[in-house]
Scaffold this motif. Sequence first.
Motif, PDB file in Angstrom:
ATOM      1  N   VAL A 276      33.769  59.351   8.368  1.00 49.51           N
ATOM      2  CA  VAL A 276      33.602  58.130   9.164  1.00 49.51           C
ATOM      3  C   VAL A 276      34.936  57.711   9.775  1.00 49.51           C
ATOM      4  O   VAL A 276      35.010  57.366  10.955  1.00 49.51           O
ATOM      5  N   ALA A 277      36.000  57.787   8.975  1.00 51.83           N
ATOM      6  CA  ALA A 277      37.322  57.420   9.491  1.00 51.83           C
ATOM      7  C   ALA A 277      37.702  58.314  10.669  1.00 51.83           C
ATOM      8  O   ALA A 277      38.298  57.853  11.646  1.00 51.83           O
ATOM      9  N   ASN A 278      37.322  59.586  10.581  1.00 45.90           N
ATOM     10  CA  ASN A 278      37.635  60.499  11.678  1.00 45.90           C
ATOM     11  C   ASN A 278      36.844  60.165  12.938  1.00 45.90           C
ATOM     12  O   ASN A 278      37.362  60.277  14.052  1.00 45.90           O
ATOM     13  N   ILE A 279      35.597  59.751  12.738  1.00 45.57           N
ATOM     14  CA  ILE A 279      34.803  59.355  13.902  1.00 45.57           C
ATOM     15  C   ILE A 279      35.458  58.155  14.577  1.00 45.57           C
ATOM     16  O   ILE A 279      35.622  58.092  15.797  1.00 45.57           O
ATOM     17  N   LEU A 280      35.879  57.210  13.750  1.00 48.12           N
ATOM     18  CA  LEU A 280      36.566  56.019  14.258  1.00 48.12           C
ATOM     19  C   LEU A 280      37.809  56.441  15.043  1.00 48.12           C
ATOM     20  O   LEU A 280      38.073  55.962  16.151  1.00 48.12           O
ATOM     21  N   PHE A 281      38.542  57.374  14.465  1.00 50.21           N
ATOM     22  CA  PHE A 281      39.747  57.863  15.116  1.00 50.21           C
ATOM     23  C   PHE A 281      39.416  58.506  16.462  1.00 50.21           C
ATOM     24  O   PHE A 281      40.047  58.217  17.474  1.00 50.21           O
ATOM     25  N   ALA A 282      38.389  59.362  16.470  1.00 50.03           N
ATOM     26  CA  ALA A 282      38.036  60.078  17.689  1.00 50.03           C
ATOM     27  C   ALA A 282      37.717  59.094  18.804  1.00 50.03           C
ATOM     28  O   ALA A 282      38.169  59.268  19.949  1.00 50.03           O
ATOM     29  N   ILE A 283      36.971  58.037  18.471  1.00 53.54           N
ATOM     30  CA  ILE A 283      36.602  57.066  19.505  1.00 53.54           C
ATOM     31  C   ILE A 283      37.845  56.396  20.072  1.00 53.54           C
ATOM     32  O   ILE A 283      38.046  56.300  21.282  1.00 53.54           O
TER      33      ILE A 283
END
Lengths: 261, 422
Positions: free
Chosen positions: A236-243
């Motif tokens: 989830v943190a990576n998804i947040l980062f990607a956005i």
Amino acid sequence: MSFQNIDVMTLNLPHKEFVGLGNYKGLFADPLLGTSLYNTLYYTVFSIAIQFVIGFMLALFFNKNFVLSKKVRGLILIPWMIPATITALVFKYMFSASGGIVDQILMDLHITGGPVEWLLHPVSAMWSLILTNSWIGVPFTMIMLLTGLTTIPSELYESASIDGASRWGKLRHITLPLLRPSIEAVLILGFISTFKVFDLVYVMTKGGPVDATETLSTLSYKLSFSEFNFSQGAAVANILFAILFVVSLAYLKLVKEDEVM
Amino acid sequence: MRKGWTLLLACVMTMTIVSGCGSDNTDGNGSAATDLPNVVKNNASASAGAQKVKLVLWHYYEKDIEDFVKKFNESQDEVEVTPNFVPFSDFKKQLTIGLSAGNLPDLVLVDNSDVAAFAAMGLFEDITDKVNAWADKDQFFEGPMKSGIYEGKNYSLPFVSNCLGLFYNKELLDQAGVNPPQTWDELKTTAKVLTKDGVHGFATSLLKGEEGTFNFYPWLIAAGGSPEKLNSPEAASAVDFLSGLLEDGSMSKEVINIGMSDIEKQFAAGKVAMMVNGPWQTTSIEKDNPELDFGIALIPQGKQNASVLGGENIGMIQGKNKEAAWKFISWALSADSVRSYEEVSGAFPPRKDVAADKKYTEDPSLKVWMEQMESAMPRGPHAKWPELSTALSTAVQAVLTGAASTTDALAEAQATVDEIMK
């Protein structure tokens, strides 16, 4: 970490199983990720919109030279300097359903018949968070825009007046175009700081009622440190980062175009 | 282009902060590392070159535990235990971070519902042989003892126990001419009678997360339900009962957003006539409102009497000094030590012999608490209890806020349970 299978059973194993995109698949299958993403976007867009409008008006106002304008300007920065957890606690009590001051005032003014119970209903809980965040964000927006305003040479306004430009015309054709870099910076920085909201939500609603205010960062925290599902939390943190990464890239592109101009 | 890279770098740096645990990580490890000398040879000690084994204990208690540990250190000269305070909100995080980074204390006092998860992670040393060889092992109550067992092995022992009970405001009940309710039906009518003039008849925290689960658990068990089978009519009746109290107005809708200590404040202020809460609130109530006349009763019974077991277990970390750590554990859990600690802390003994003391059989409220303890069930023990707990409390919230029907909400929670159990 997000490509491995790490939870309570496997945290202490020397070799973690590599599961490729398994964690992401699991997350996308869970409607909670979609809900959190939607909540985060909803929260960010409305927070930024409110902050920007109010911040912009205040910036225009304080750009005029009147007595005390500098001092009041300084005072307005206070909300931005208070730690977010403290603000969150104060607003939690203000929005509280039993004796909260917001409900009390609304009832005394006969705007609402009974208590709204802000934090207890999905939509109003979200708006409580948005309003709280705007309270914190307005000063920041204001000061950024104000700095931009002071760089606009006053000669431009003078010559425009001579040419008979209206107040609205001056705003539309001088202030806004020249302020564009500042506006972009404010929106992007605001977006980044709002999108990763954690403390406000955690203190005020813990993502509740039900999942109405679960955001990406609280979801990540919950997965990692309440449910010990570390790899999904990391995903989830990576998804947040990607956005946010994409948003930053878009900003860079904008800046470049400006430079060419 | 160069400018572009600098900005990019700045963005990436912002992101590192976003992911949160990154910064906390170093913090935790940094302080932990300095606190953790494992076995230090202490030749300077007076006892003729004897080696004193130094152990570190992590806890989230008040200062009273320090005096307790000091007593142990003074009682012998082989082992020295240093207690280190870690805030409860950070406790699980610090332990998991410590586990992956290899910076751990020797002993921990942990919430008993987390034992199974930590045991599964490999945090605790298996102490089954020690426990079996210990003469005192049969002195512990069954519920607390069970909370320290994972897959048939002992990983920790109960140090302090508590459970939930019903607090009632004597003055408000007398004015309304009612007695403390003993059954769910009585609770429903009593709470309704007591609800007037800005006072709510009843309150129990149904916050999202472990706190909400903890408070919902007595109702689930009393209804004859089980956390493993949430789509049962029994579980539904427990949820419906609580949402019925909301509909009557006997319970404030706010219970889904406030914790047990907030409810204690409202009770102490006379805004709530009855609440379900833990024995540790007694001192807070006395401090917040010394005038308040309140009593303790059993949680009204459904199909059966039930409460939920809370408290802390003491366990030793794997791969550390087992003999020295066991020395401390067996001392800390001996009848005398437990007695002396419960004396100052006001907590409940997990041992039958201490609970048989006059103090617990004669004091009217302590008597009720001890009776309630007998029906207190541990949560789990299950390695994935935390996940199950989230599903359960979310389902309860969904029903109470009207976001989902009881059947739908519980069916969804059951799906999570099935996923975990398979």
